[in-house]
Design an enzyme around this catalytic site. Sequence first.
Site, PDB file in Angstrom:
ATOM      1  N   LYS A   1      27.991  59.545  48.171  1.00  0.00           N
ATOM      2  CA  LYS A   1      29.075  59.542  49.149  1.00  0.00           C
ATOM      3  C   LYS A   1      29.667  60.933  49.340  1.00  0.00           C
ATOM      4  O   LYS A   1      30.446  61.168  50.256  1.00  0.00           O
ATOM      5  CB  LYS A   1      30.205  58.585  48.723  1.00  0.00           C
ATOM      6  CG  LYS A   1      29.733  57.194  48.351  1.00  0.00           C
ATOM      7  CD  LYS A   1      28.784  56.632  49.353  1.00  0.00           C
ATOM      8  CE  LYS A   1      27.849  55.595  48.781  1.00  0.00           C
ATOM      9  NZ  LYS A   1      27.175  55.903  47.560  1.00  0.00           N
TER      10      LYS A   1
ATOM     11  N   CYS B   1      25.366  64.115  45.488  1.00  0.00           N
ATOM     12  CA  CYS B   1      25.193  62.666  45.364  1.00  0.00           C
ATOM     13  C   CYS B   1      25.731  61.884  46.555  1.00  0.00           C
ATOM     14  O   CYS B   1      26.280  62.433  47.500  1.00  0.00           O
ATOM     15  CB  CYS B   1      25.787  62.183  44.041  1.00  0.00           C
ATOM     16  SG  CYS B   1      24.810  62.729  42.612  1.00  0.00           S
TER      17      CYS B   1
ATOM     18  N   SER C   1      21.712  50.045  46.658  1.00  0.00           N
ATOM     19  CA  SER C   1      21.336  51.389  46.242  1.00  0.00           C
ATOM     20  C   SER C   1      20.112  51.822  47.021  1.00  0.00           C
ATOM     21  O   SER C   1      19.276  51.004  47.417  1.00  0.00           O
ATOM     22  CB  SER C   1      21.023  51.384  44.738  1.00  0.00           C
ATOM     23  OG  SER C   1      20.292  52.530  44.375  1.00  0.00           O
TER      24      SER C   1
END
Length: 553
Positions: free
Chosen positions: A121, A119, A468
Amino acid sequence: MESNKVKEGPTKAGSRSLMKAAGFTDLEIKQPFIGVANAVANFYPGHSHLQQVEDAVVAGIRMAGGTPLVFSTIGVCDGIAMGQEGMKYSLPSREIIADSVEIMARSHCFDALVLIAACDKIVPGMLMAAARLNIPSIMVTGGPMMAGYYKGQDISVIDLGEAIMKAVTGVIPMEELNEMEDAACPGCGSCAGMFTANSMACVAEALGMTLPGNASIPAVNAARLRMAKETGRRIVEMFREDLRPSAILTEKAFRNAIVMDMLIGCSTNTVLHLPAIAAETGIKLDLKTIDSISRSTPNICRLSPAGRHHMQDLHRAGGIPALLKQALDGGLIDGEVMTVTGKTLSENLVSAKVLDSSVIRPLEQPYSEDGGLAILWGNLAPEGAVVKASAVVPEMMVHEGPARVFNSENEAALAVFSGEIKKGDVVVIRYEGPAGGPGMQEMLAVTAGLAGLSLDRDVALVTDGRFSGATRGASIGHISPEAAAGGPLALVEEGDLIRIDIPNRSLEVLVDDAVLEERRSRWVKPAPKISFGYLGRYAAQVSSASEGAIVRR
Protein backbone atom coordinates in the site's frame (compact mmCIF):
# COMPACT_ATOMS: atom_id res chain seq x y z
CA MET A 1 11.06 28.30 -6.03
CA GLU A 2 8.20 27.15 -3.81
CA SER A 3 10.69 26.85 -0.96
CA ASN A 4 11.27 30.63 -1.05
CA LYS A 5 8.06 30.89 0.94
CA VAL A 6 9.89 29.50 3.96
CA LYS A 7 13.43 30.82 3.41
CA GLU A 8 13.49 34.07 1.43
CA GLY A 9 13.87 37.53 2.95
CA PRO A 10 14.30 38.99 6.43
CA THR A 11 10.92 37.75 7.68
CA LYS A 12 12.13 34.15 7.29
CA ALA A 13 15.17 34.56 9.53
CA GLY A 14 13.50 32.33 12.11
CA SER A 15 12.98 29.54 9.57
CA ARG A 16 16.57 29.78 8.40
CA SER A 17 17.81 29.78 11.98
CA LEU A 18 15.90 26.59 12.75
CA MET A 19 17.40 24.87 9.70
CA LYS A 20 20.86 26.05 10.69
CA ALA A 21 20.23 24.53 14.11
CA ALA A 22 19.78 21.22 12.29
CA GLY A 23 23.18 21.70 10.61
CA PHE A 24 22.18 23.26 7.29
CA THR A 25 24.46 25.89 5.72
CA ASP A 26 23.48 29.06 3.89
CA LEU A 27 24.27 27.37 0.57
CA GLU A 28 22.07 24.39 1.37
CA ILE A 29 19.22 26.69 2.33
CA LYS A 30 19.54 28.61 -0.96
CA GLN A 31 19.40 25.43 -3.06
CA PRO A 32 16.16 23.73 -4.15
CA PHE A 33 14.44 21.83 -1.33
CA ILE A 34 14.00 18.22 -2.41
CA GLY A 35 11.73 16.23 -0.10
CA VAL A 36 12.72 12.59 0.36
CA ALA A 37 9.85 10.44 1.67
CA ASN A 38 11.12 7.11 2.96
CA ALA A 39 9.07 4.26 4.45
CA VAL A 40 12.13 2.62 6.02
CA ALA A 41 11.51 0.10 8.82
CA ASN A 42 13.90 -2.34 10.44
CA PHE A 43 11.62 -5.33 10.99
CA TYR A 44 10.49 -6.49 7.55
CA PRO A 45 12.55 -7.14 4.43
CA GLY A 46 10.78 -4.91 1.94
CA HIS A 47 11.92 -1.83 3.84
CA SER A 48 14.75 -2.95 6.10
CA HIS A 49 17.37 -1.83 3.55
CA LEU A 50 15.77 1.45 2.52
CA GLN A 51 18.22 3.51 4.58
CA GLN A 52 20.90 2.50 2.06
CA VAL A 53 18.60 3.48 -0.79
CA GLU A 54 17.91 6.79 0.92
CA ASP A 55 21.63 7.46 1.39
CA ALA A 56 22.15 6.91 -2.33
CA VAL A 57 19.23 9.19 -3.25
CA VAL A 58 20.60 11.90 -0.95
CA ALA A 59 24.03 11.57 -2.54
CA GLY A 60 22.48 12.00 -5.99
CA ILE A 61 20.54 15.09 -4.92
CA ARG A 62 23.67 16.66 -3.48
CA MET A 63 25.69 15.84 -6.63
CA ALA A 64 23.13 17.76 -8.67
CA GLY A 65 23.00 20.82 -6.41
CA GLY A 66 19.83 20.15 -4.44
CA THR A 67 19.21 20.00 -0.71
CA PRO A 68 17.59 16.78 0.51
CA LEU A 69 14.98 17.08 3.27
CA VAL A 70 14.32 13.58 4.58
CA PHE A 71 11.24 12.34 6.41
CA SER A 72 9.50 9.04 7.06
CA THR A 73 6.08 7.52 6.49
CA ILE A 74 4.36 4.53 8.00
CA GLY A 75 4.22 1.18 6.20
CA VAL A 76 2.33 -2.02 7.02
CA CYS A 77 3.95 -5.36 6.15
CA ASP A 78 1.04 -7.45 4.88
CA GLY A 79 2.90 -10.69 5.43
CA ILE A 80 3.32 -10.00 9.13
CA ALA A 81 -0.15 -8.44 9.56
CA MET A 82 -1.88 -11.29 7.71
CA GLY A 83 -4.47 -13.43 9.48
CA GLN A 84 -5.24 -11.14 12.41
CA GLU A 85 -7.02 -7.86 13.05
CA GLY A 86 -3.95 -5.85 12.11
CA MET A 87 -4.54 -6.77 8.47
CA LYS A 88 -7.62 -4.55 8.48
CA TYR A 89 -5.27 -1.56 8.68
CA SER A 90 -3.26 -2.38 5.57
CA LEU A 91 -5.41 -0.90 2.79
CA PRO A 92 -6.53 2.06 4.93
CA SER A 93 -2.86 2.87 5.55
CA ARG A 94 -2.64 3.90 1.89
CA GLU A 95 -4.68 7.03 2.66
CA ILE A 96 -2.55 7.89 5.70
CA ILE A 97 0.63 7.58 3.63
CA ALA A 98 -0.74 9.84 0.89
CA ASP A 99 -1.93 12.37 3.45
CA SER A 100 1.36 12.36 5.40
CA VAL A 101 3.43 13.02 2.27
CA GLU A 102 1.06 15.82 1.32
CA ILE A 103 1.31 17.32 4.80
CA MET A 104 5.10 17.31 4.86
CA ALA A 105 5.45 18.66 1.33
CA ARG A 106 2.92 21.47 1.77
CA SER A 107 4.05 22.43 5.27
CA HIS A 108 7.69 22.83 4.29
CA CYS A 109 7.23 24.04 0.70
CA PHE A 110 9.26 21.35 -1.02
CA ASP A 111 10.29 22.18 -4.57
CA ALA A 112 10.34 18.54 -5.64
CA LEU A 113 9.93 15.07 -4.19
CA VAL A 114 11.61 11.66 -4.22
CA LEU A 115 9.47 8.73 -3.07
CA ILE A 116 11.19 5.66 -1.59
CA ALA A 117 9.07 2.59 -0.90
CA ALA A 118 8.73 -1.09 -1.73
CA CYS A 119 5.61 -2.75 -0.35
CA ASP A 120 1.94 -3.10 -1.07
CA LYS A 121 0.00 0.00 0.00
CA ILE A 122 3.03 2.23 0.39
CA VAL A 123 3.93 2.54 -3.30
CA PRO A 124 0.39 3.51 -4.37
CA GLY A 125 -0.03 5.79 -1.37
CA MET A 126 3.07 7.73 -2.35
CA LEU A 127 2.02 7.87 -6.00
CA MET A 128 -1.35 9.25 -4.90
CA ALA A 129 0.48 11.98 -3.01
CA ALA A 130 2.65 12.81 -6.02
CA ALA A 131 -0.42 13.16 -8.22
CA ARG A 132 -2.19 15.27 -5.61
CA LEU A 133 0.75 17.60 -4.95
CA ASN A 134 1.78 17.96 -8.60
CA ILE A 135 5.30 19.10 -7.83
CA PRO A 136 8.20 17.44 -9.71
CA SER A 137 8.24 13.89 -8.33
CA ILE A 138 10.03 10.62 -8.96
CA MET A 139 9.92 7.19 -7.30
CA VAL A 140 12.60 4.62 -6.62
CA THR A 141 11.56 1.33 -5.06
CA GLY A 142 13.64 -0.94 -2.87
CA GLY A 143 13.64 -3.77 -5.39
CA PRO A 144 12.51 -7.38 -5.24
CA MET A 145 13.85 -10.07 -2.95
CA MET A 146 15.76 -12.94 -4.53
CA ALA A 147 13.86 -16.20 -4.55
CA GLY A 148 14.77 -18.74 -1.91
CA TYR A 149 16.17 -22.16 -2.82
CA TYR A 150 14.99 -25.44 -1.33
CA LYS A 151 15.39 -29.02 -2.50
CA GLY A 152 16.60 -28.04 -5.94
CA GLN A 153 14.06 -25.36 -6.82
CA ASP A 154 13.34 -21.68 -6.29
CA ILE A 155 10.73 -20.92 -3.65
CA SER A 156 9.18 -17.83 -2.10
CA VAL A 157 6.88 -16.89 0.75
CA ILE A 158 3.85 -18.31 -1.10
CA ASP A 159 5.37 -21.79 -0.97
CA LEU A 160 5.81 -21.39 2.76
CA GLY A 161 2.15 -20.39 3.16
CA GLU A 162 0.97 -23.52 1.37
CA ALA A 163 3.44 -25.74 3.27
CA ILE A 164 1.89 -24.65 6.57
CA MET A 165 -1.32 -26.54 5.80
CA LYS A 166 0.64 -29.58 4.65
CA ALA A 167 2.60 -29.59 7.90
CA VAL A 168 -0.49 -29.07 10.06
CA THR A 169 -2.27 -31.98 8.35
CA GLY A 170 0.78 -34.24 8.49
CA VAL A 171 1.45 -34.34 4.74
CA ILE A 172 5.00 -33.13 5.40
CA PRO A 173 6.97 -33.28 8.67
CA MET A 174 7.16 -30.14 10.80
CA GLU A 175 10.94 -30.19 10.38
CA GLU A 176 10.50 -29.62 6.63
CA LEU A 177 8.32 -26.59 7.31
CA ASN A 178 11.04 -25.22 9.58
CA GLU A 179 13.66 -25.76 6.88
CA MET A 180 11.48 -23.97 4.32
CA GLU A 181 10.93 -21.12 6.79
CA ASP A 182 14.69 -20.55 6.86
CA ALA A 183 15.01 -20.76 3.07
CA ALA A 184 11.94 -19.05 1.58
CA CYS A 185 12.94 -15.42 2.21
CA PRO A 186 16.74 -15.21 1.87
CA GLY A 187 17.19 -11.46 2.33
CA CYS A 188 15.92 -7.92 1.87
CA GLY A 189 13.50 -6.81 -0.80
CA SER A 190 9.82 -7.16 -1.66
CA CYS A 191 8.63 -10.78 -1.81
CA ALA A 192 10.02 -12.46 -4.92
CA GLY A 193 6.92 -13.18 -7.04
CA MET A 194 4.44 -11.01 -8.91
CA PHE A 195 2.70 -10.19 -5.66
CA THR A 196 1.26 -6.74 -4.90
CA ALA A 197 4.51 -5.01 -3.95
CA ASN A 198 6.28 -5.97 -7.17
CA SER A 199 3.08 -5.44 -9.15
CA MET A 200 2.95 -1.83 -8.00
CA ALA A 201 6.65 -1.31 -8.72
CA CYS A 202 5.93 -2.51 -12.27
CA VAL A 203 2.91 -0.19 -12.46
CA ALA A 204 5.01 2.78 -11.29
CA GLU A 205 7.56 2.07 -14.03
CA ALA A 206 4.89 1.60 -16.70
CA LEU A 207 3.30 4.91 -15.66
CA GLY A 208 6.63 6.61 -16.29
CA MET A 209 7.18 7.61 -12.65
CA THR A 210 10.48 5.72 -12.17
CA LEU A 211 13.67 5.42 -14.16
CA PRO A 212 13.57 2.55 -16.70
CA GLY A 213 14.37 -0.85 -15.22
CA ASN A 214 13.55 0.16 -11.66
CA ALA A 215 10.93 -2.51 -10.97
CA SER A 216 13.05 -5.63 -11.42
CA ILE A 217 16.59 -4.82 -10.23
CA PRO A 218 17.05 -7.09 -7.19
CA ALA A 219 17.29 -5.35 -3.83
CA VAL A 220 20.72 -6.89 -3.19
CA ASN A 221 22.16 -5.74 -6.53
CA ALA A 222 24.50 -2.74 -6.46
CA ALA A 223 22.63 -1.48 -9.52
CA ARG A 224 19.78 -0.67 -7.12
CA LEU A 225 21.97 1.87 -5.31
CA ARG A 226 23.29 3.29 -8.56
CA MET A 227 19.71 3.76 -9.74
CA ALA A 228 18.88 5.48 -6.45
CA LYS A 229 21.76 7.92 -6.99
CA GLU A 230 20.58 8.59 -10.54
CA THR A 231 17.06 9.13 -9.19
CA GLY A 232 18.37 11.74 -6.77
CA ARG A 233 20.32 13.47 -9.51
CA ARG A 234 17.40 13.34 -11.92
CA ILE A 235 14.88 14.94 -9.54
CA VAL A 236 16.97 18.12 -9.40
CA GLU A 237 16.92 18.24 -13.19
CA MET A 238 13.16 17.66 -13.15
CA PHE A 239 12.79 20.63 -10.81
CA ARG A 240 14.76 22.83 -13.20
CA GLU A 241 12.70 21.56 -16.14
CA ASP A 242 9.47 21.98 -14.16
CA LEU A 243 8.47 18.42 -15.15
CA ARG A 244 5.46 17.59 -13.02
CA PRO A 245 3.26 14.49 -12.52
CA SER A 246 0.45 16.15 -14.45
CA ALA A 247 2.61 15.85 -17.58
CA ILE A 248 3.27 12.15 -16.91
CA LEU A 249 0.15 10.72 -15.25
CA THR A 250 -2.14 11.14 -18.23
CA GLU A 251 -5.02 8.98 -19.38
CA LYS A 252 -2.74 7.38 -21.99
CA ALA A 253 -0.16 6.57 -19.31
CA PHE A 254 -2.79 4.83 -17.19
CA ARG A 255 -3.89 2.81 -20.21
CA ASN A 256 -0.26 1.81 -20.79
CA ALA A 257 0.01 0.68 -17.18
CA ILE A 258 -3.12 -1.45 -17.50
CA VAL A 259 -1.75 -3.06 -20.67
CA MET A 260 1.46 -3.90 -18.80
CA ASP A 261 -0.67 -5.27 -15.94
CA MET A 262 -2.49 -7.61 -18.32
CA LEU A 263 0.64 -8.68 -20.18
CA ILE A 264 2.31 -9.83 -16.97
CA GLY A 265 -0.67 -10.70 -14.75
CA CYS A 266 -0.18 -8.41 -11.77
CA SER A 267 -1.92 -8.65 -8.41
CA THR A 268 -5.68 -8.06 -8.27
CA ASN A 269 -4.87 -5.22 -5.88
CA THR A 270 -3.78 -3.11 -8.85
CA VAL A 271 -7.49 -2.81 -9.65
CA LEU A 272 -7.84 -0.93 -6.36
CA HIS A 273 -4.72 1.18 -6.64
CA LEU A 274 -4.73 2.35 -10.26
CA PRO A 275 -8.20 3.95 -9.98
CA ALA A 276 -7.15 5.56 -6.68
CA ILE A 277 -4.03 7.10 -8.22
CA ALA A 278 -5.99 8.18 -11.30
CA ALA A 279 -8.64 9.81 -9.12
CA GLU A 280 -6.00 12.15 -7.69
CA THR A 281 -5.41 13.47 -11.21
CA GLY A 282 -9.11 13.85 -11.96
CA ILE A 283 -9.11 10.85 -14.32
CA LYS A 284 -11.90 8.32 -13.84
CA LEU A 285 -10.61 4.78 -14.35
CA ASP A 286 -13.45 2.28 -14.11
CA LEU A 287 -13.68 -1.50 -14.19
CA LYS A 288 -15.20 -1.54 -17.68
CA THR A 289 -12.11 0.22 -19.03
CA ILE A 290 -9.82 -2.22 -17.25
CA ASP A 291 -11.69 -5.24 -18.56
CA SER A 292 -11.87 -3.83 -22.08
CA ILE A 293 -8.08 -3.56 -22.12
CA SER A 294 -7.80 -7.07 -20.66
CA ARG A 295 -9.91 -8.51 -23.47
CA SER A 296 -7.56 -7.06 -26.12
CA THR A 297 -4.22 -7.74 -24.39
CA PRO A 298 -2.50 -11.15 -24.42
CA ASN A 299 -0.90 -12.55 -21.28
CA ILE A 300 2.76 -13.25 -22.17
CA CYS A 301 4.53 -13.42 -18.83
CA ARG A 302 3.62 -15.48 -15.77
CA LEU A 303 5.58 -15.11 -12.59
CA SER A 304 4.79 -16.78 -9.26
CA PRO A 305 2.04 -17.47 -8.21
CA ALA A 306 0.83 -17.92 -11.81
CA GLY A 307 4.07 -19.47 -13.06
CA ARG A 308 7.45 -20.83 -12.04
CA HIS A 309 9.51 -17.68 -12.60
CA HIS A 310 10.28 -14.92 -10.10
CA MET A 311 11.26 -11.26 -10.36
CA GLN A 312 14.95 -12.09 -10.72
CA ASP A 313 14.06 -14.04 -13.88
CA LEU A 314 12.11 -11.09 -15.25
CA HIS A 315 15.14 -8.88 -14.61
CA ARG A 316 17.40 -11.33 -16.41
CA ALA A 317 14.96 -11.39 -19.33
CA GLY A 318 15.09 -7.61 -19.80
CA GLY A 319 12.68 -6.36 -17.16
CA ILE A 320 9.67 -4.12 -17.72
CA PRO A 321 11.45 -2.23 -20.56
CA ALA A 322 11.61 -5.48 -22.57
CA LEU A 323 7.95 -6.21 -21.89
CA LEU A 324 6.92 -2.67 -22.86
CA LYS A 325 9.07 -2.78 -26.01
CA GLN A 326 7.12 -5.83 -27.19
CA ALA A 327 3.88 -4.04 -26.42
CA LEU A 328 5.06 -0.92 -28.25
CA ASP A 329 6.14 -2.87 -31.32
CA GLY A 330 2.80 -4.66 -31.25
CA GLY A 331 0.85 -1.41 -31.15
CA LEU A 332 -0.60 -2.08 -27.70
CA ILE A 333 0.70 1.01 -25.91
CA ASP A 334 1.26 4.70 -26.65
CA GLY A 335 4.97 5.47 -26.90
CA GLU A 336 4.57 9.24 -26.98
CA VAL A 337 3.73 9.63 -23.30
CA MET A 338 6.20 11.60 -21.19
CA THR A 339 8.25 9.97 -18.41
CA VAL A 340 10.43 11.15 -15.52
CA THR A 341 13.49 10.85 -17.75
CA GLY A 342 12.29 13.88 -19.69
CA LYS A 343 11.99 11.60 -22.71
CA THR A 344 9.02 9.80 -24.17
CA LEU A 345 8.41 6.14 -23.44
CA SER A 346 9.46 5.26 -27.00
CA GLU A 347 12.77 7.05 -26.53
CA ASN A 348 13.36 5.18 -23.28
CA LEU A 349 12.75 1.83 -24.98
CA VAL A 350 15.05 2.23 -28.00
CA SER A 351 17.60 -0.32 -26.75
CA ALA A 352 15.22 -2.56 -24.79
CA LYS A 353 14.85 -6.17 -25.90
CA VAL A 354 13.72 -9.52 -24.60
CA LEU A 355 16.69 -11.63 -23.51
CA ASP A 356 14.79 -14.78 -22.56
CA SER A 357 11.61 -15.69 -24.42
CA SER A 358 10.80 -18.42 -21.91
CA VAL A 359 10.13 -15.65 -19.36
CA ILE A 360 8.64 -13.00 -21.66
CA ARG A 361 6.93 -14.78 -24.54
CA PRO A 362 6.38 -13.22 -27.98
CA LEU A 363 2.99 -11.58 -28.45
CA GLU A 364 2.23 -14.28 -31.02
CA GLN A 365 2.76 -17.08 -28.47
CA PRO A 366 0.84 -15.95 -25.37
CA TYR A 367 -0.29 -18.03 -22.44
CA SER A 368 -3.76 -16.67 -23.17
CA GLU A 369 -5.29 -14.33 -25.72
CA ASP A 370 -6.63 -12.02 -23.02
CA GLY A 371 -5.02 -10.43 -19.99
CA GLY A 372 -3.91 -11.72 -16.63
CA LEU A 373 -6.82 -10.11 -14.75
CA ALA A 374 -10.53 -10.42 -15.54
CA ILE A 375 -13.49 -8.38 -14.33
CA LEU A 376 -16.68 -10.35 -13.70
CA TRP A 377 -20.26 -9.10 -13.54
CA GLY A 378 -23.62 -10.67 -12.78
CA ASN A 379 -26.40 -10.73 -10.21
CA LEU A 380 -23.81 -11.45 -7.51
CA ALA A 381 -21.58 -8.54 -8.54
CA PRO A 382 -23.61 -5.81 -10.28
CA GLU A 383 -20.70 -3.35 -9.94
CA GLY A 384 -18.02 -5.91 -10.73
CA ALA A 385 -15.52 -8.30 -9.16
CA VAL A 386 -11.94 -9.22 -10.04
CA VAL A 387 -9.98 -12.45 -10.48
CA LYS A 388 -6.36 -13.16 -11.40
CA ALA A 389 -7.30 -15.32 -14.38
CA SER A 390 -3.69 -16.16 -15.19
CA ALA A 391 -3.42 -18.00 -11.85
CA VAL A 392 -6.59 -20.07 -12.33
CA VAL A 393 -6.21 -23.65 -13.60
CA PRO A 394 -8.15 -24.41 -16.81
CA GLU A 395 -10.63 -26.74 -15.09
CA MET A 396 -11.75 -23.93 -12.75
CA MET A 397 -12.31 -21.27 -15.41
CA VAL A 398 -15.94 -22.37 -15.44
CA HIS A 399 -17.31 -23.75 -12.18
CA GLU A 400 -20.66 -24.29 -10.52
CA GLY A 401 -21.03 -25.37 -6.93
CA PRO A 402 -22.87 -24.93 -3.63
CA ALA A 403 -22.18 -21.90 -1.50
CA ARG A 404 -20.46 -22.36 1.87
CA VAL A 405 -21.26 -19.09 3.58
CA PHE A 406 -19.09 -17.35 6.20
CA ASN A 407 -19.49 -13.88 7.65
CA SER A 408 -15.77 -13.35 8.30
CA GLU A 409 -12.38 -14.55 7.14
CA ASN A 410 -11.70 -16.18 10.50
CA GLU A 411 -14.83 -18.33 10.25
CA ALA A 412 -13.84 -19.47 6.78
CA ALA A 413 -10.25 -20.20 7.82
CA LEU A 414 -11.45 -22.40 10.69
CA ALA A 415 -13.66 -24.33 8.26
CA VAL A 416 -10.77 -24.85 5.85
CA PHE A 417 -8.35 -25.96 8.55
CA SER A 418 -10.91 -28.32 10.11
CA GLY A 419 -11.60 -30.07 6.79
CA GLU A 420 -15.19 -28.84 6.35
CA ILE A 421 -14.66 -27.61 2.78
CA LYS A 422 -15.15 -30.25 0.10
CA LYS A 423 -14.37 -30.51 -3.59
CA GLY A 424 -16.81 -28.52 -5.69
CA ASP A 425 -17.71 -26.00 -2.96
CA VAL A 426 -17.79 -22.25 -3.47
CA VAL A 427 -16.55 -20.58 -0.30
CA VAL A 428 -18.36 -17.28 0.30
CA ILE A 429 -16.69 -14.79 2.66
CA ARG A 430 -18.69 -11.63 3.21
CA TYR A 431 -18.75 -8.52 5.40
CA GLU A 432 -15.02 -8.11 4.71
CA GLY A 433 -15.28 -5.23 2.21
CA PRO A 434 -13.82 -1.73 2.58
CA ALA A 435 -16.56 -0.61 4.99
CA GLY A 436 -17.76 -3.95 6.31
CA GLY A 437 -14.35 -5.37 7.25
CA PRO A 438 -13.55 -2.65 7.79
CA GLY A 439 -10.40 -2.31 5.72
CA MET A 440 -10.92 -5.08 3.15
CA GLN A 441 -8.30 -7.41 4.57
CA GLU A 442 -6.51 -9.95 2.40
CA MET A 443 -7.48 -13.64 2.61
CA LEU A 444 -4.11 -15.38 2.15
CA ALA A 445 -4.67 -17.70 5.11
CA VAL A 446 -7.76 -19.12 3.43
CA THR A 447 -6.38 -19.30 -0.12
CA ALA A 448 -3.04 -20.74 0.99
CA GLY A 449 -4.90 -23.25 3.14
CA LEU A 450 -6.99 -24.40 0.18
CA ALA A 451 -3.86 -24.68 -1.97
CA GLY A 452 -2.05 -26.57 0.78
CA LEU A 453 -4.88 -29.10 0.81
CA SER A 454 -4.72 -29.30 -3.01
CA LEU A 455 -8.28 -27.94 -3.20
CA ASP A 456 -7.39 -24.92 -5.34
CA ARG A 457 -8.22 -27.05 -8.41
CA ASP A 458 -11.67 -27.93 -7.09
CA VAL A 459 -12.88 -25.12 -4.80
CA ALA A 460 -13.69 -21.51 -5.69
CA LEU A 461 -13.76 -18.56 -3.32
CA VAL A 462 -15.82 -15.40 -3.69
CA THR A 463 -15.64 -12.43 -1.35
CA ASP A 464 -16.16 -8.71 -0.97
CA GLY A 465 -12.71 -8.70 0.62
CA ARG A 466 -9.50 -9.01 -1.34
CA PHE A 467 -6.52 -11.27 -1.85
CA SER A 468 -2.80 -11.17 -1.51
CA GLY A 469 -0.92 -10.93 -4.76
CA ALA A 470 0.44 -14.35 -3.79
CA THR A 471 -3.02 -15.91 -4.14
CA ARG A 472 -3.71 -18.44 -6.89
CA GLY A 473 -6.82 -20.37 -7.85
CA ALA A 474 -10.40 -19.34 -8.62
CA SER A 475 -10.33 -16.60 -5.99
CA ILE A 476 -12.76 -13.84 -6.90
CA GLY A 477 -12.60 -10.69 -4.83
CA HIS A 478 -13.74 -7.07 -4.62
CA ILE A 479 -17.39 -8.10 -5.13
CA SER A 480 -19.32 -4.86 -5.34
CA PRO A 481 -21.53 -3.62 -3.85
CA GLU A 482 -20.16 -5.22 -0.69
CA ALA A 483 -22.39 -7.15 1.69
CA ALA A 484 -22.30 -4.44 4.38
CA ALA A 485 -23.83 -2.04 1.84
CA GLY A 486 -26.63 -4.49 1.11
CA GLY A 487 -25.02 -6.00 -1.96
CA PRO A 488 -26.34 -9.33 -3.28
CA LEU A 489 -23.55 -11.20 -1.49
CA ALA A 490 -25.43 -10.49 1.75
CA LEU A 491 -28.42 -12.47 0.44
CA VAL A 492 -26.61 -15.72 -0.40
CA GLU A 493 -27.59 -18.69 1.76
CA GLU A 494 -25.84 -21.97 2.48
CA GLY A 495 -26.23 -24.35 -0.45
CA ASP A 496 -27.21 -21.79 -3.10
CA LEU A 497 -25.62 -22.69 -6.40
CA ILE A 498 -23.07 -20.18 -7.65
CA ARG A 499 -21.89 -20.23 -11.24
CA ILE A 500 -18.52 -18.76 -12.25
CA ASP A 501 -17.67 -18.28 -15.93
CA ILE A 502 -14.38 -16.40 -16.22
CA PRO A 503 -14.07 -16.53 -20.03
CA ASN A 504 -17.53 -14.94 -20.33
CA ARG A 505 -16.92 -12.60 -17.37
CA SER A 506 -19.93 -13.87 -15.44
CA LEU A 507 -20.62 -14.39 -11.72
CA GLU A 508 -24.14 -15.49 -10.81
CA VAL A 509 -26.02 -16.93 -7.86
CA LEU A 510 -28.62 -19.28 -9.33
CA VAL A 511 -31.56 -18.04 -7.28
CA ASP A 512 -34.73 -16.44 -8.66
CA ASP A 513 -34.94 -12.67 -8.43
CA ALA A 514 -38.16 -12.96 -6.44
CA VAL A 515 -36.45 -15.12 -3.84
CA LEU A 516 -33.58 -12.68 -3.57
CA GLU A 517 -36.01 -9.80 -3.09
CA GLU A 518 -37.82 -11.69 -0.35
CA ARG A 519 -34.50 -12.28 1.39
CA ARG A 520 -33.67 -8.61 1.02
CA SER A 521 -36.87 -7.67 2.83
CA ARG A 522 -35.62 -9.70 5.79
CA TRP A 523 -32.00 -8.52 5.68
CA VAL A 524 -30.82 -6.35 8.56
CA LYS A 525 -27.70 -4.27 8.14
CA PRO A 526 -25.16 -5.55 10.69
CA ALA A 527 -23.63 -3.28 13.28
CA PRO A 528 -20.12 -2.05 12.40
CA LYS A 529 -17.41 -4.49 13.46
CA ILE A 530 -15.25 -1.53 14.49
CA SER A 531 -16.76 1.89 15.12
CA PHE A 532 -13.92 3.72 16.88
CA GLY A 533 -10.47 5.05 15.99
CA TYR A 534 -9.09 5.32 12.50
CA LEU A 535 -10.88 2.25 11.16
CA GLY A 536 -14.20 3.63 12.41
CA ARG A 537 -13.61 6.87 10.52
CA TYR A 538 -12.38 5.00 7.45
CA ALA A 539 -15.44 2.73 7.33
CA ALA A 540 -17.73 5.76 7.41
CA GLN A 541 -15.96 7.48 4.50
CA VAL A 542 -14.60 4.78 2.19
CA SER A 543 -16.07 4.20 -1.27
CA SER A 544 -16.82 0.92 -3.01
CA ALA A 545 -13.99 -1.36 -4.11
CA SER A 546 -15.24 -0.81 -7.67
CA GLU A 547 -14.09 2.81 -7.28
CA GLY A 548 -10.71 1.92 -5.78
CA ALA A 549 -11.81 2.02 -2.12
CA ILE A 550 -10.86 5.68 -1.95
CA VAL A 551 -11.90 7.90 0.92
CA ARG A 552 -14.76 10.11 -0.21
CA ARG A 553 -13.98 13.79 -0.41
